[in-house]
Design a protein around this motif. Structure first.
Motif, short mmCIF file in Angstrom:
data_model
loop_
_atom_site.label_atom_id
_atom_site.label_comp_id
_atom_site.label_asym_id
_atom_site.label_seq_id
_atom_site.Cartn_x
_atom_site.Cartn_y
_atom_site.Cartn_z
N SER A 165 60.44 25.30 10.10
CA SER A 165 59.41 25.77 9.48
C SER A 165 58.33 24.83 8.83
N PRO A 166 57.70 24.09 9.35
CA PRO A 166 56.84 22.92 8.90
C PRO A 166 55.87 23.60 7.82
N PRO A 167 55.20 24.76 7.79
CA PRO A 167 54.57 25.28 6.72
C PRO A 167 55.31 25.13 5.26
N LEU A 168 56.61 25.30 5.41
CA LEU A 168 57.23 25.33 3.91
C LEU A 168 57.25 23.98 3.09
N ALA A 169 56.67 22.81 3.95
CA ALA A 169 56.34 21.73 3.14
C ALA A 169 54.94 21.84 2.09
N PHE A 170 54.67 23.03 2.17
CA PHE A 170 53.47 23.13 1.43
C PHE A 170 53.78 24.16 0.40
N GLN A 171 55.01 24.51 0.00
CA GLN A 171 55.26 25.59 -0.66
C GLN A 171 54.99 25.03 -2.20
N GLY A 172 54.27 26.12 -2.82
CA GLY A 172 53.91 25.78 -4.17
C GLY A 172 52.43 25.03 -4.04
N LYS A 173 51.91 24.75 -3.17
CA LYS A 173 50.77 24.11 -3.01
C LYS A 173 49.48 24.89 -2.38
N SER A 174 50.03 25.87 -1.31
CA SER A 174 49.28 26.67 -0.67
C SER A 174 49.71 27.81 -0.44
N ASN A 175 49.14 28.97 0.10
CA ASN A 175 49.65 30.43 0.25
C ASN A 175 50.32 30.36 1.41
N ILE A 176 51.70 30.33 1.59
CA ILE A 176 52.52 30.33 2.75
C ILE A 176 53.19 31.81 2.62
N TYR A 177 52.88 32.75 2.14
CA TYR A 177 53.36 34.10 2.16
C TYR A 177 54.37 34.56 2.97
N THR A 178 53.86 34.53 4.37
CA THR A 178 54.43 35.03 5.23
C THR A 178 55.82 34.05 5.70
N GLN A 179 55.45 32.90 5.68
CA GLN A 179 56.67 31.90 5.85
C GLN A 179 57.65 31.76 4.67
N GLU A 180 57.31 32.12 3.66
CA GLU A 180 58.35 32.45 2.49
C GLU A 180 59.32 33.68 2.80
N GLU A 181 58.34 34.74 3.14
CA GLU A 181 59.34 35.81 3.20
C GLU A 181 60.19 35.77 4.49
N ARG A 182 59.74 35.09 5.45
CA ARG A 182 60.71 34.88 6.78
C ARG A 182 62.08 33.94 6.23
N LEU A 183 61.63 32.92 5.40
CA LEU A 183 62.66 32.16 4.91
C LEU A 183 63.86 32.82 4.16
N LYS A 184 63.25 33.74 3.33
CA LYS A 184 64.06 34.70 2.47
C LYS A 184 64.92 35.45 3.29
N GLY A 185 64.21 36.05 4.36
CA GLY A 185 65.10 36.96 5.26
C GLY A 185 66.36 36.15 6.09
N PHE A 186 65.88 34.98 6.50
CA PHE A 186 66.71 33.84 7.15
C PHE A 186 67.95 33.59 6.33
N LEU A 187 67.70 33.48 4.84
CA LEU A 187 69.03 33.24 3.95
C LEU A 187 69.60 34.52 3.62
N GLU A 188 68.76 35.67 3.57
CA GLU A 188 69.62 36.87 3.34
C GLU A 188 70.41 37.24 4.48
N GLY A 189 70.26 36.93 5.67
CA GLY A 189 70.66 37.22 6.90
C GLY A 189 72.13 36.59 7.04
N LEU A 190 72.12 35.17 6.76
CA LEU A 190 73.05 34.42 6.82
C LEU A 190 74.26 35.00 5.58
N THR A 191 73.68 35.24 4.45
CA THR A 191 74.75 35.95 3.50
C THR A 191 75.13 37.05 3.84
N ALA A 192 74.33 37.92 4.67
CA ALA A 192 75.11 39.39 5.09
C ALA A 192 76.01 39.08 6.27
#
Length: 329
Positions: free
Chosen positions: A183-210
Motif C-alpha cells: 500500500s504505497p499511500p501509507l507513506a503519506f501517513q500523518g501527512k495527508s488524508n489516507i483514511y481509506t488506506q489506514e482503515e484497510r491496513l487496520k483490517g489487515f492486521l486485525e485479520g492476522l490476529t483473528a
C-alpha cells in the motif's frame, strides 16, 4: 422564436409548475400528463433557460466534484455514476482534479464556491480540525466520500476495515501463513488524508490476529514496491499471500510474478481490493473485494439533491461490500 414553459403549459392545458415538474422528472404528476408534456417540449425544441431558472429558484442546478485524478479506473466509474444520476435530476456537474495536492484541493473548492455550485462532493486529501473549520466557513453543502474529514460533514463510504479483515480470514482458511501487504499511500501517513488506506491496513492486521498468524507481516509502503518484491524470496514452504490495498497494485504484482516464472496461486497468492471493471480481462481472475463505487456515486447525488431541495441530507450508513472469489488465492 424560443419555446417557453408558459407556451408548453398553454398547449397542454396545465400549469407552468406542472410543466416544470415533468421536465425535471419530479414527483406529483401522472405518467400520462408527463409523457404529453415531454412530447410537446420535444416538438417545440424546448431548451431550458438556466440563468432565469437560477434567479427564480436561487440555485444554479450545478454540483461540484473534487477528486484526486481519473487515472484510477474506479474514479472514472464513480464520475460516470455521479454525472448520470445528476443529469436525471436536472443537475450538471463540474469536476475538478487535485492531483492529491492539499493546496490544489483548496483552490478547487474555492473555484467551485465562487461559481456558486449548489453543493460539493469531496474526496479529500486534507485532514484535521483546521481543515474542517475551513470547510465550515462556506455556506455550500458538502458531502465527503471515501476519506472521512469530520463529523461536521456527511460521509459516504464502505466498511473498509471489516472488508479487509474478512479477506485475510478467508486467506487464512486457505492455509496462507505468510503475508506481504502492499500500500504505497501509507507513506503519506500523518501527512495527508489516507483514511481509506489506514482503515484497510487496520483490517489487515486485525485479520492476522483473528487468524492466529504468528509470522510477522511484511508491509511495503514504497511506490517502487516491485523493486522491493524482487529482493524477497516469495516461494517458500510457508504459503505466501501478497495482499494489495487496490487492484491496480495487484495487477502489477501479478505481471511481475508471471515474469519471473511463478505460478498464481500455486506458488504465490495475490489479493486485490476494488473489483475494477477491467479485471474481466485478466487471467487468472483476481480475488478481490467489490467496492460499490457506482452506488456511492448514486447515494452522494441523492443525498446532496435532497439537501439542496429539501434542506436536509439523506443519512446513509456505511455501505456493504462483497468478496469476489477469483482464481488468484
Amino acid at each position: 422564436m424560443k419555446a417557453t414553459i408558459k407556451e408548453i403549459a398553454r398547449i397542454c392545458g396545465v400549469s407552468s409548475g406542472t410543466v416544470d415538474r415533468a421536465l425535471n422528472n419530479r414527483p406529483g404528476i401522472s405518467e400520462k400528463t408527463k409523457k404529453k408534456i415531454v412530447e410537446v417540449a420535444k416538438e417545440l425544441n424546448y431548451q431550458p433557460d438556466f440563468t432565469a431558472r437560477s434567479l427564480v429558484m436561487g440555485r444554479t442546478m450545478t454540483i461540484g466534484i473534487v477528486l484526486f485524478d481519473l487515472y484510477n479506473r474506479s474514479f472514472a466509474q464513480l464520475m460516470n455514476a455521479i454525472e448520470a444520476n445528476a443529469r436525471k435530476r436536472g443537475y450538471f456537474v463540474y469536476i475538478t482534479l487535485t492531483d492529491k495536492n492539499p493546496e490544489s484541493e483548496k483552490k478547487c473548492i474555492e473555484y467551485l464556491i465562487n461559481r456558486k455550485v449548489d453543493g460539493i462532493i469531496l474526496f479529500s486529501v486534507n485532514q484535521g480540525e483546521a481543515f474542517s473549520q475551513y470547510l465550515r466557513q462556506f455556506k455550500t453543502p458538502i458531502i465527503t466520500i471515501f476519506n472521512y474529514v469530520s463529523d461536521h460533514f456527511e460521509y459516504i463510504g464502505i466498511k473498509e476495515r471489516e472488508a479487509m479483515k474478512n479477506a485475510v480470514e478467508h486467506m487464512v482458511k486457505k492455509k496462507y501463513k505468510r503475508f506481504i501487504y502492499i500500500s504505497p499511500p501509507l507513506a503519506f501517513q500523518g501527512k495527508s488524508n489516507i483514511y481509506t488506506q489506514e482503515e484497510r491496513l487496520k483490517g489487515f492486521l486485525e485479520g492476522l490476529t483473528a487468524g492466529n498468524i504468528t509470522i510477522a507481516p511484511e508491509i511495503i509502503k514504497d511506490k517502487n514496491y516491485i523493486d522491493i518484491l524482487s529482493l524477497m524470496e516469495l516461494k517458500t514452504t510457508d504459503q505466501t499471500a501478497i495482499v494489495c490495498s487496490c487492484d491496480l497494485y495487484a495487477l502489477e504484482v501479478m505481471n511481475y510474478l508471471k515474469s519471473i516464472g511463478l505460478h498464481i496461486p500455486k506458488d504465490v497468492g495475490v489479493f486485490g481490493f476494488d473489483d475494477i471493471d477491467m479485471l474481466k480481462y485478466i487471467s487468472p481472475r483476481l480475488t478481490t473485494v467489490q467496492y460499490p463505487i457506482e452506488e456511492i456515486g448514486e447515494m452522494a447525488i441523492t443525498s446532496m439533491i435532497q439537501r439542496i431541495e429539501q434542506g436536509s441530507f439523506l443519512h446513509i450508513p456505511l455501505l456493504d461490500y462483497k468478496m469476489i472469489e477469483g482464481e488468484s488465492i
